[in-house]
Design a protein around this motif. Structure first.
Motif, PDB file in Angstrom:
ATOM      1  N   TYR A 281      38.458 -24.214 -47.177  1.00 16.52           N
ATOM      2  CA  TYR A 281      38.229 -24.043 -45.749  1.00 16.52           C
ATOM      3  C   TYR A 281      37.589 -22.698 -45.414  1.00 16.52           C
ATOM      4  N   PHE A 282      37.759 -21.707 -46.294  1.00 13.03           N
ATOM      5  CA  PHE A 282      37.328 -20.352 -45.979  1.00 13.03           C
ATOM      6  C   PHE A 282      36.087 -19.909 -46.747  1.00 13.03           C
ATOM      7  N   ASN A 283      35.540 -20.768 -47.594  1.00  9.92           N
ATOM      8  CA  ASN A 283      34.414 -20.386 -48.444  1.00  9.92           C
ATOM      9  C   ASN A 283      33.232 -21.298 -48.183  1.00  9.92           C
ATOM     10  N   ASN A 284      32.023 -20.721 -48.190  1.00 15.12           N
ATOM     11  CA  ASN A 284      30.816 -21.496 -47.899  1.00 15.12           C
ATOM     12  C   ASN A 284      30.341 -22.348 -49.064  1.00 15.12           C
ATOM     13  N   GLU A 339      44.175 -26.073 -58.323  1.00  9.58           N
ATOM     14  CA  GLU A 339      44.398 -26.595 -56.975  1.00  9.58           C
ATOM     15  C   GLU A 339      43.278 -26.230 -56.006  1.00  9.58           C
ATOM     16  N   ALA A 340      42.388 -25.327 -56.406  1.00  8.72           N
ATOM     17  CA  ALA A 340      41.337 -24.851 -55.509  1.00  8.72           C
ATOM     18  C   ALA A 340      40.064 -25.663 -55.700  1.00  8.72           C
ATOM     19  N   LEU A 341      39.450 -26.038 -54.587  1.00  5.25           N
ATOM     20  CA  LEU A 341      38.189 -26.773 -54.612  1.00  5.25           C
ATOM     21  C   LEU A 341      37.065 -25.912 -54.057  1.00  5.25           C
ATOM     22  N   ILE A 342      35.862 -26.065 -54.636  1.00 11.90           N
ATOM     23  CA  ILE A 342      34.682 -25.325 -54.209  1.00 11.90           C
ATOM     24  C   ILE A 342      33.624 -26.325 -53.753  1.00 11.90           C
ATOM     25  N   ALA A 343      33.102 -26.129 -52.567  1.00 15.23           N
ATOM     26  CA  ALA A 343      32.018 -26.989 -52.096  1.00 15.23           C
ATOM     27  C   ALA A 343      30.746 -26.692 -52.884  1.00 15.23           C
ATOM     28  N   VAL A 344      30.064 -27.738 -53.327  1.00 14.52           N
ATOM     29  CA  VAL A 344      28.834 -27.557 -54.099  1.00 14.52           C
ATOM     30  C   VAL A 344      27.713 -28.390 -53.503  1.00 14.52           C
ATOM     31  N   ARG A 345      26.500 -27.854 -53.612  1.00 18.88           N
ATOM     32  CA  ARG A 345      25.277 -28.568 -53.266  1.00 18.88           C
ATOM     33  C   ARG A 345      24.395 -28.510 -54.495  1.00 18.88           C
ATOM     34  N   LEU A 346      24.181 -29.639 -55.125  1.00 18.01           N
ATOM     35  CA  LEU A 346      23.458 -29.727 -56.391  1.00 18.01           C
ATOM     36  C   LEU A 346      22.099 -30.370 -56.134  1.00 18.01           C
TER      37      LEU A 346
END
Length: 712
Positions: A281-284, A339-346
């Motif tokens: 929620y806090f990371n781009n 437990e942490a997820l990172i949004a990715v654009r590939l």
């Protein structure tokens, strides 16, 4: 030709290969215009010596051959430094000394190293004009790096020989490194010999492409036009493994490499370790470009179903700091990152225009960003300060970036206000922290100082006077610096905030938020001491840290700044000329100061007991236990003295209301004490009110009667 072959007879094969490689790489890059009269053999020796220095720069600073050639300053007036390289993004400086030997037997002796270290010391003292013309294009870059918070200096010594340094040379280097690193580790050195250069010329010129695997869980989405793009999330531990395997190769196309443990990156690490399930929620997120994507579904072949993507030649073009922070957190606590997820654009570039990668990289790294200062505009306290400026002083107080800045006499902005309050704060550590990272002024978590500066809402008058004193001290330092040389000039240029902090300690905060001319007279007297403060600071720096310490680093070290300020104040107290000030009566039309007003009208009898009553909840919580241990700590006796009317029950010494509050805060060791001291509101006369309330009632009564208690 035969002479050349004969000259190489008996030369080790490795040295011959190195010689040939240096000739191929730098033949058309190095400048030899300064040695036109030398014989061909002599010119070749000069060329190979400079080429060895350039190759050293290329290896230690990871730059191109052309950049390395430009770094060479070898020649008359090089002061033992053969090449200089600066990285403005990482604030690193490489200083290089190289010695060529056609037989591979070169060694650096103590004389050469002494000359090299002396040249380094001249750079620290900003003696750039003593260096030759080849160095001058580097002067501004060296100067900027020396003043950067993240400065690192690498001393690289190279000799085309199997042996490293002489014993005497190693001793000289070790002693010098210890002296330079006395405040914190800043300087290191490295030696390169035949083996290092031979290994370098055998390496492949291009690194292997970084290919990674991205595992997308449920809910991902794919766009096939105009370019194949996957949008989803990956687990942080998988992202950490990308970095573990490929390191900086992941960021070859990014505009910058990871910046280390900056305040932003440290906050990301803390979030990953303490709240991993909320990190998304806090990371781009990150943007990854690749040449091709191969899909491997776990079960059903459908969009949104779990899939493993193999990305060929992957490079992270936005989010390098996130990747590095994830890896740092993984090294500390790998289990938490699952437990942490990172949004990715590939994004797959197969079939895309050749310039798409560059355009994506530029766009994702040049968008507007929110600075830490911008959040201050959301603080209701700041809006109240803005109103106070307008109503009390008829001046502007600018909160937001983009607003038109006021003229110097018309007001200030919140950033200048914060810096002035930090300089005025009793602890020099705040100035040191600002030199480390200016964002510290806006941080509210532990270690930040925003709450200390603005938490108790300093008055507009206190802020404005603080800003004016900071400006005046800085203005005084400018002409002083022009008339100085060497170390004294460096201090005048770069210790302006520390000099201002000392000036604030000399003037004191008594009466700073009280109308009238008394504090103004003290300001003028204090500004005249700027040259004395500067000279004393230079003397104390030399006494405590020697002649060639890294001043920029000292000014960023909290303990060093504290010790220096104490030493300067002690020296000035015992040896400097005192500047007595005479309190002035308030001019007509201004609200008179609280204490002189109460004394003039005899409202409180001598011997009356007053009680210290903290103003805020934070103050009460911080001081309750300490005050309760000894009841006398709460108590003071009034005497009709217009400057120091309070006699503390604990030590029977005389204080001003604000001065005694400050003394209580110091004795209680309140680390988070605020910058604003409302002394007249902190002392309470039982059954009557605070000193500030009594003065206000006196003024109201006088106005009702048509009198002006502040008039002559």
């Amino acid at each position: 030709m035969e002479d050349g072959i004969n000259a190489l007879q008996g030369v080790p094969l490795e040295v011959r290969h190195i010689r040939a490689a240096l000739t191929r790489e730098f033949a058309n890059l190095l400048d030899l215009d300064d040695v036109p009269d030398l014989s061909p053999a002599q010119r070749e020796r000069v060329f190979l010596s400079r080429a060895l220095a350039a190759k050293t720069a290329q290896l230690v600073a990871d730059c191109t051959a052309a950049e390395a050639a430009e770094a060479v300053i070898d020649g008359p007036a090089d002061h033992g430094i053969d090449a200089v390289m600066v990285s403005p993004t990482t604030a690193e400086i490489w200083l290089i000394q190289a010695k060529w030997s056609a037989q591979g037997t070169a060694r650096l002796d103590s004389t050469a190293i002494q000359k090299f270290l002396h040249g380094f010391e001249q750079l620290l003292d900003l003696q750039y004009d003593r260096f030759n013309a080849r160095f001058q294009p580097w002067a501004d870059r060296v100067d900027a790096a020396l003043n950067a918070p993240t400065l690192r200096v690498h001393l690289a010594l190279a000799a085309l020989g199997d042996d490293s340094l002489t014993d005497q040379g190693q001793d000289l280097l070790r002693k010098a490194i210890l002296e330079f690193n006395q405040v914190e580790e800043l300087v290191d050195f490295r030696f390169l010999g035949v083996a290092d250069f031979y290994s370098a010329i055998r390496q492949d010129t291009l690194p292997a492409p970084a290919s990674v695997t991205a595992t997308l869980s449920d809910g991902w989405h794919m766009n096939s036009t105009p370019y194949q793009t996957y949008l989803g999330t990956v687990t942080a531990d998988e992202l950490a493994m990308w970095y573990e395997q490929h390191r900086e190769r992941l960021f070859d196309q990014n505009v910058r490499y990871p910046l280390g443990m900056t305040s932003v990156n440290a906050a990301m690490v803390d979030s990953l370790l303490n709240n991993p399930h909320e990190f998304w929620y806090f990371n781009n997120g990150i943007t990854v470009l690749c040449d091709s994507i191969r899909t491997n579904y776990f079960a059903r072949h459908a969009e949104g179903q779990p899939v493993r993507l193999e990305l060929a030649n992957a490079r992270v073009v936005n989010g390098a700091q996130t990747v590095a922070a994830v890896h740092h957190a993984y090294e500390r606590e790998p289990q938490a990152l699952a437990e942490a997820l990172i949004a990715v654009r590939l994004i797959c570039l197969d079939g895309a225009p050749t310039d798409l990668a560059q355009r994506i990289t530029q766009a994702t790294n040049t968008q507007n960003h929110v600075e830490a200062r911008d959040f201050a505009a959301l603080d209701p306290q700041q809006e109240l300060i803005r109103q106070d400026f307008a109503l009390s002083l008829d001046k502007l107080y600018v909160l937001k970036r983009g607003e038109q800045e006021p003229a110097p006499t018309a007001g200030c902005n919140v950033a200048e206000a914060a810096l002035a309050l930090a300089c005025a704060y009793p602890d020099a550590a705040l100035v040191a922290r600002f030199r480390q990272n200016s964002d510290v002024l806006w941080r509210r978590e532990p270690g930040g100082v925003y709450t200390r500066l603005f938490g108790s809402r300093p008055s507009a008058l206190q802020i404005w006077r603080s800003v004016r004193l900071l400006r005046r001290v800085r203005d005084e330092l400018v002409p002083l610096a022009r008339g100085l040389e060497g170390r004294s000039r460096v201090v005048a240029d770069r210790a302006d905030l520390l000099v201002a902090h000392i000036a604030f300690q000399l003037i004191g905060s008594d009466g700073i938020d009280e109308p009238g001319d008394e504090w103004e007279a003290r300001l003028e007297a204090t500004v005249t001491l700027t040259s004395v403060i500067l000279a004393t600071l230079v003397d104390q720096l030399s006494a405590r840290h020697g002649q060639h310490a890294f001043l920029a680093r000292i000014f960023r070290d909290e303990q060093s700044c504290r010790h220096l300020v104490s030493a300067v104040l002690r020296s000035m107290e015992h040896g400097a000329e005192q500047q007595p000030t005479t309190p002035r009566r308030p001019s007509r039309g201004r609200r008179p100061n609280t204490v002189p007003l109460l004394v003039e009208h005899g409202l409180i009898s001598d011997g009356t007991q007053l009680i210290y009553r903290p103003n805020s909840a934070a103050e009460r919580e911080a001081l309750h236990d300490w005050l309760s241990e000894v009841p006398e700590r709460y108590l003071a006796t009034w005497v009709n003295d217009s400057r120091k009317p309070l006699v503390w029950a604990l030590d029977d010494r005389h204080y001003s209301p604000a001065g005694l509050v400050l003394r209580i805060w110091e004795e209680a060791q309140w680390a988070e004490r605020p910058a604003a001291v409302h002394g007249a509101r902190g002392w309470y006369l039982p059954g009557e009110g605070t000193l500030a309330e009594l003065a206000s009632e006196l003024l109201a009564d006088a106005e009702t009667a048509g009198d002006d208690p502040g008039a002559e």
